[in-house]
Design an enzyme around this catalytic site. Structure first.
Site, PDB file in Angstrom:
ATOM      1  N   LYS A  34       0.817  -1.213   0.000  1.00  0.00           N
ATOM      2  CA  LYS A  34       0.000   0.000   0.000  1.00  0.00           C
ATOM      3  C   LYS A  34       0.852   1.265   0.000  1.00  0.00           C
ATOM      4  O   LYS A  34       0.347   2.347  -0.265  1.00  0.00           O
ATOM      5  CB  LYS A  34      -0.970  -0.020   1.171  1.00  0.00           C
ATOM      6  CG  LYS A  34      -2.058  -1.077   1.001  1.00  0.00           C
ATOM      7  CD  LYS A  34      -3.148  -0.971   2.051  1.00  0.00           C
ATOM      8  CE  LYS A  34      -4.319  -1.894   1.757  1.00  0.00           C
ATOM      9  NZ  LYS A  34      -3.995  -3.329   1.985  1.00  0.00           N
TER      10      LYS A  34
HETATM   11  C1  LIG Z   1      -4.582  -4.410   1.374  1.00  0.00           C
HETATM   12  C2  LIG Z   1      -3.897  -5.706   1.369  1.00  0.00           C
HETATM   13  C3  LIG Z   1      -4.261  -6.750   0.490  1.00  0.00           C
HETATM   14  C4  LIG Z   1      -5.447  -6.637  -0.435  1.00  0.00           C
HETATM   15  O1  LIG Z   1      -5.214  -5.775  -1.521  1.00  0.00           O
HETATM   16  P1  LIG Z   1      -6.437  -5.320  -2.421  1.00  0.00           P
HETATM   17  O2  LIG Z   1      -5.883  -4.264  -3.305  1.00  0.00           O
HETATM   18  O3  LIG Z   1      -7.467  -4.772  -1.463  1.00  0.00           O
HETATM   19  O4  LIG Z   1      -6.943  -6.502  -3.146  1.00  0.00           O
HETATM   20  C5  LIG Z   1      -3.523  -7.912   0.497  1.00  0.00           C
HETATM   21  N1  LIG Z   1      -2.493  -8.083   1.344  1.00  0.00           N
HETATM   22  C6  LIG Z   1      -2.123  -7.115   2.205  1.00  0.00           C
HETATM   23  C7  LIG Z   1      -0.990  -7.381   3.127  1.00  0.00           C
HETATM   24  C8  LIG Z   1      -2.786  -5.888   2.244  1.00  0.00           C
HETATM   25  O5  LIG Z   1      -2.416  -4.950   3.116  1.00  0.00           O
END
Ligand SMILES: *Cc1c(COP(=O)(O)O)cnc(C)c1O
Length: 435
Positions: free
Chosen positions: A107
């Site tokens: 993220k």
């Molecule tokens: C947010 C997140 C996901 C999911 O990602 P999306 O874009 O919502 O599909 C998967 N793994 C981790 C560690 C995350 O923080």
């Protein structure tokens, strides 16, 4: 760049408006009107470029003149300042590690880029930009560290007390500066409800310039395309031209960005969406019926989503043609027991410690290879460093985790969090008082 709403193809808004509003009023999602094709020569020679050079080319192709080239270049140099390497487990099986940014999760790509884009557009305005965000763990850290020290912005993070991991809490609460953490005596849903009420509060909005760091913001989607190209560049430099990407998916923003990359001209053989027991999408791909369910709790809790908010974007990219979509995307679902076994297997077989989300992607990558064998590199995405998920990983494996540099510094910093009851009046007062 112009955008429309998935609920209204005739709508036209600027990139700036889409960034600050996050969502169109009609509750659709913003999508780019034009998805230009990248120059095939760029793709053919992509291994000659750095991650930042690739990021710039893609961002400029999409965003156009809404951000002048020089400004866009500094936004990228400032935000995409960490690597995303592929670690090969076998000659044709690799992990694309997306957790080398400050919050140890993918993220960071979205949050860092978005924060600087917002700061760029807010520059002309002398009113402070107040960013509100509710988090169940990973989003808050990425947003906090993404906005940390970004001039003209102030971030207020609401997180549920006792419901985030140690590393996650440290990343939320030790920043100071322009970042404030509210430790809410409630659940993630309570945090989200408080934030939502603030956005709908007309009175509050006359005093503060509020914006959200929502995960469906278009400025978070764009930078997530970068690493799909960058991984392809790494493969090409090894003489590999065919790739299948497997993406651990919750809200489907990550894989949505991968599919946008594909539409921009990235040659990808196939995408695999890996989910935990929240299997709305795998069921949909199988039956053609989209039937969301309330989310269930799993070890891979960042993917506990029953009704993935980015799914409409993916349908839109494929003009709602189920068969076209099925030709490009497959999906597999795994329960907690299988997730645990996968973490054990990765550790025993490769000495690789994966977080639960990453382990699910590994299982799906292997399942797809069984179903569709071929001469391609199978690359699964690692969305977080395992140190963020102590509850999900068995002790004897967790003990062997090598923490990222700086994690110890974080652990010794003072926790700065203000307790908050689930009370909108208290929350509003806090926001106004500390103006
Ligand atoms: C947010 C997140 C996901 C999911 O990602 P999306 O874009 O919502 O599909 C998967 N793994 C981790 C560690 C995350 O923080």
């Amino acid at each position: 760049m112009k955008l429309y709403s998935t609920n209204n193809k005739n709508l036209r808004v600027s990139f700036e408006d889409a960034v600050f509003n996050s969502l169109p009023q009609d509750k659709g999602l913003y999508m780019p009107v034009d998805i230009p094709q990248l120059d095939p020569l760029f793709i053919r020679n992509i291994q000659q470029y750095s991650l930042q050079e690739i990021a710039f080319t893609i961002a400029h192709t999409l965003i156009g003149e809404d951000i002048p080239k020089d400004a866009l270049k500094s936004i990228i140099e400032d935000s995409i300042n960490f690597d995303a390497p592929i670690k090969f487990l076998d000659p044709t099986l690799g992990v694309l590690e997306l957790f080398h940014g400050p919050s140890y999760a993918f993220k960071d790509f979205g949050a860092r880029f978005m924060s600087r884009v917002m700061a760029y557009f807010a520059k002309e305005d002398d009113q402070l930009l107040d960013v509100l965000v509710a988090t169940s763990g990973d989003t808050g850290g990425a947003v906090a560290l993404g906005f940390l020290g970004v001039e003209g912005t102030r971030v207020t993070i609401l997180y549920p007390k006792g419901k985030v991991s140690k590393v996650q809490e440290e990343q939320l609460t030790t920043n100071g500066n322009n970042i404030r953490a509210l430790e809410v005596e409630g659940t993630f849903d309570d945090c989200q409800a408080l934030v939502k009420e603030a956005f709908n509060d007309k009175d509050l909005n006359t005093h503060l310039r509020l914006t959200s760091a929502n995960s469906i913001n278009i400025a978070r989607l764009i930078p997530q395309t970068f690493y799909y190209f960058w991984a392809y560049a790494q493969l090409k430099s090894q003489g590999i031209n065919e790739v299948v990407y497997t993406v651990p998916s919750g809200n489907f923003g990550n894989i949505g960005a991968g599919l946008l990359a594909y539409k921009l001209g990235l040659p990808v053989k196939h995408f695999v969406a890996a989910t935990n027991s929240n299997d709305t999408v795998p069921r949909f791909l199988q039956t053609g019926v989209y039937e969301p369910k309330p989310s269930v709790q799993t070890l891979a809790n960042a993917m506990d989503v029953g009704n993935p908010s980015n799914w409409v974007r993916i349908l839109d990219l494929f003009s709602n043609e189920l068969n076209d979509l099925r030709n490009v995307v497959s999906s597999y679902t795994y329960n907690d027991k299988q997730t645990k076994e996968a973490m054990r297997l990765l550790y025993d077989k490769y000495k690789y410690i994966a977080c639960p989300h990453t382990a699910i992607a590994y299982l799906a990558a292997e399942a797809y290879k069984q179903d569709c064998p071929g001469e391609y590199a199978s690359i699964f995405l690692s969305t977080a460093h395992p140190c963020k998920f102590p509850e999900g990983i068995e002790k004897d494996i967790f003990e062997n985790i090598v923490y990222p540099k700086g994690a110890d510094v974080l652990a010794n910093k003072q926790k700065l969090a203000t307790p908050l009851a689930v009370s909108y009046e208290d929350f509003k007062q806090y926001l106004l008082e500390t103006k």
